[in-house]
Design a protein around this motif. Sequence first.
Motif, PDB file in Angstrom:
ATOM      1  N   UNK A 143     108.586  10.886 -34.717  1.00  0.00           N
ATOM      2  CA  UNK A 143     108.874   9.924 -35.791  1.00  0.00           C
ATOM      3  C   UNK A 143     108.621   8.498 -35.316  1.00  0.00           C
ATOM      4  N   UNK A 144     109.111   8.179 -34.116  1.00  0.00           N
ATOM      5  CA  UNK A 144     108.923   6.838 -33.573  1.00  0.00           C
ATOM      6  C   UNK A 144     107.439   6.533 -33.410  1.00  0.00           C
ATOM      7  N   UNK A 264     114.932  14.584 -47.955  1.00  0.00           N
ATOM      8  CA  UNK A 264     114.886  14.011 -49.301  1.00  0.00           C
ATOM      9  C   UNK A 264     114.576  12.519 -49.248  1.00  0.00           C
ATOM     10  N   UNK A 265     115.220  11.814 -48.309  1.00  0.00           N
ATOM     11  CA  UNK A 265     114.950  10.385 -48.179  1.00  0.00           C
ATOM     12  C   UNK A 265     113.500  10.117 -47.811  1.00  0.00           C
ATOM     13  N   UNK A 266     112.888  11.055 -47.114  1.00  0.00           N
ATOM     14  CA  UNK A 266     111.503  10.863 -46.692  1.00  0.00           C
ATOM     15  C   UNK A 266     110.578  10.686 -47.889  1.00  0.00           C
ATOM     16  N   UNK A 267     110.872  11.378 -48.996  1.00  0.00           N
ATOM     17  CA  UNK A 267     110.004  11.283 -50.162  1.00  0.00           C
ATOM     18  C   UNK A 267     110.075   9.908 -50.821  1.00  0.00           C
ATOM     19  N   UNK A 268     111.102   9.121 -50.488  1.00  0.00           N
ATOM     20  CA  UNK A 268     111.173   7.770 -51.048  1.00  0.00           C
ATOM     21  C   UNK A 268     110.003   6.924 -50.559  1.00  0.00           C
ATOM     22  N   UNK A 286      94.901   2.854 -44.559  1.00  0.00           N
ATOM     23  CA  UNK A 286      94.823   4.278 -44.241  1.00  0.00           C
ATOM     24  C   UNK A 286      95.818   4.676 -43.159  1.00  0.00           C
ATOM     25  N   UNK A 287      96.229   3.714 -42.302  1.00  0.00           N
ATOM     26  CA  UNK A 287      97.190   4.039 -41.256  1.00  0.00           C
ATOM     27  C   UNK A 287      98.559   4.402 -41.827  1.00  0.00           C
ATOM     28  N   UNK A 288      98.870   3.909 -43.037  1.00  0.00           N
ATOM     29  CA  UNK A 288     100.127   4.285 -43.662  1.00  0.00           C
ATOM     30  C   UNK A 288     100.184   5.793 -43.892  1.00  0.00           C
ATOM     31  N   UNK A 289      99.090   6.360 -44.370  1.00  0.00           N
ATOM     32  CA  UNK A 289      99.068   7.793 -44.650  1.00  0.00           C
ATOM     33  C   UNK A 289      99.131   8.606 -43.360  1.00  0.00           C
ATOM     34  N   UNK A 290      98.439   8.131 -42.317  1.00  0.00           N
ATOM     35  CA  UNK A 290      98.530   8.799 -41.018  1.00  0.00           C
ATOM     36  C   UNK A 290      99.960   8.723 -40.497  1.00  0.00           C
ATOM     37  N   UNK A 291     100.558   7.535 -40.608  1.00  0.00           N
ATOM     38  CA  UNK A 291     101.938   7.357 -40.164  1.00  0.00           C
ATOM     39  C   UNK A 291     102.880   8.262 -40.940  1.00  0.00           C
ATOM     40  N   UNK A 292     102.699   8.329 -42.255  1.00  0.00           N
ATOM     41  CA  UNK A 292     103.561   9.170 -43.087  1.00  0.00           C
ATOM     42  C   UNK A 292     103.455  10.635 -42.671  1.00  0.00           C
ATOM     43  N   UNK A 293     102.229  11.114 -42.424  1.00  0.00           N
ATOM     44  CA  UNK A 293     102.040  12.503 -42.018  1.00  0.00           C
ATOM     45  C   UNK A 293     102.735  12.783 -40.682  1.00  0.00           C
ATOM     46  N   UNK A 296     106.464  12.921 -41.214  1.00  0.00           N
ATOM     47  CA  UNK A 296     106.824  14.191 -41.846  1.00  0.00           C
ATOM     48  C   UNK A 296     106.970  15.282 -40.792  1.00  0.00           C
ATOM     49  N   UNK A 297     105.978  15.394 -39.916  1.00  0.00           N
ATOM     50  CA  UNK A 297     106.027  16.412 -38.870  1.00  0.00           C
ATOM     51  C   UNK A 297     107.253  16.208 -37.977  1.00  0.00           C
TER      52      UNK A 297
END
Length: 334
Positions: A143-144, A264-268, A286-293, A296-297
């Motif tokens: 996550x970090x 659940x909070x993650x979906x916010x 695009x780094x936001x989507x990489x970070x989000x993925x 999530x993991x």
Amino acid sequence: MDWPAMRRFWTTSETLRILGLLLLGQLVAFTTALMSLTSSLIAKHGIDAPLSQSLLTYVSLALVYGSILLYSHHQILVSWYWYLLLAFADVQGNYLVNKAYQFTTITSVTLLDCWTIPWVIILTWIFIGTRYSLWKLGGAAICVLGLCLVMFSDAWDKKGGGSKPILGDVLVIVGTIFYAISNVGEEFCVKKKHLVEVVAMLGVYGLLVTIVEVSIIELTALESVKWSVDIVLAFVGYGLASFMFYVLTPIVLKMSGAAMFNLSLLTSDMWAVVIKVFLYHQEVDWLYFVSFAIVVVGLVIYSLVGKDSGPAPTTEDGNVNTEYQRIYGESTTS
């Protein structure tokens, strides 16, 4: 297809309970996104009063939950100074995170909020004695890693990323430290017995701390505000959204534990991306989507894999307290 079996599946109490928990979890995530939206709208109007935003929240908590305590003639179980420290940490967390909207984007704030998890791990390890499995520590580390990408993205992004994105990101991270202190303090108080008492006292002492700090820090800023219907609605919207967040959070924690709550909070974060794209018409790096993925993991590993070592909380008679579920990643064992 076995239609009778499908009907039995969807009408079982367990299935309905799971669906109800999913719905509650999404309501929590949606209220978090609404808090982010209204905070960013207040900042967009040029109003720098992050402490004042929380006044309505604490007033509502004190009135609603305080009335419940008075009606039930409940005797306070935790010393007042613990609630004062708890409220102080909660107010500072709200102040710093709301302040960050003056400098960075709604997407960064909602993603970086997840920094609360590693701070909670450290604080519970030191002060409560919780021992986490290697899987959970590995999930938090992932996550970090994902959250660090948000800061790199803000450093590189020159288009609509806020006036001082790095400063905003740092404010969020420091704010999550106070959120973690508040959460660990809330965990300690919940273990003492009464959840309604904790929320009521959080409202009362949070209101007192906020009033004192507003009188010192924000009176000049409030006097310079040219109030309009849009600004009032933004403040009221934040107050209502944050009140619902404080109401729903203990319910989700009690019914499903911290795993469902964190996921659940993650979906916010995705709600924040939707808001940024469709309401503000801003581009998302695009780094936001990489970070989000990556986040999530990491959160899936942290929340669902491995168990903490250490005894379950007990009641005064020495029996295991099966009603209590630890905040941020600890489930009660019975």
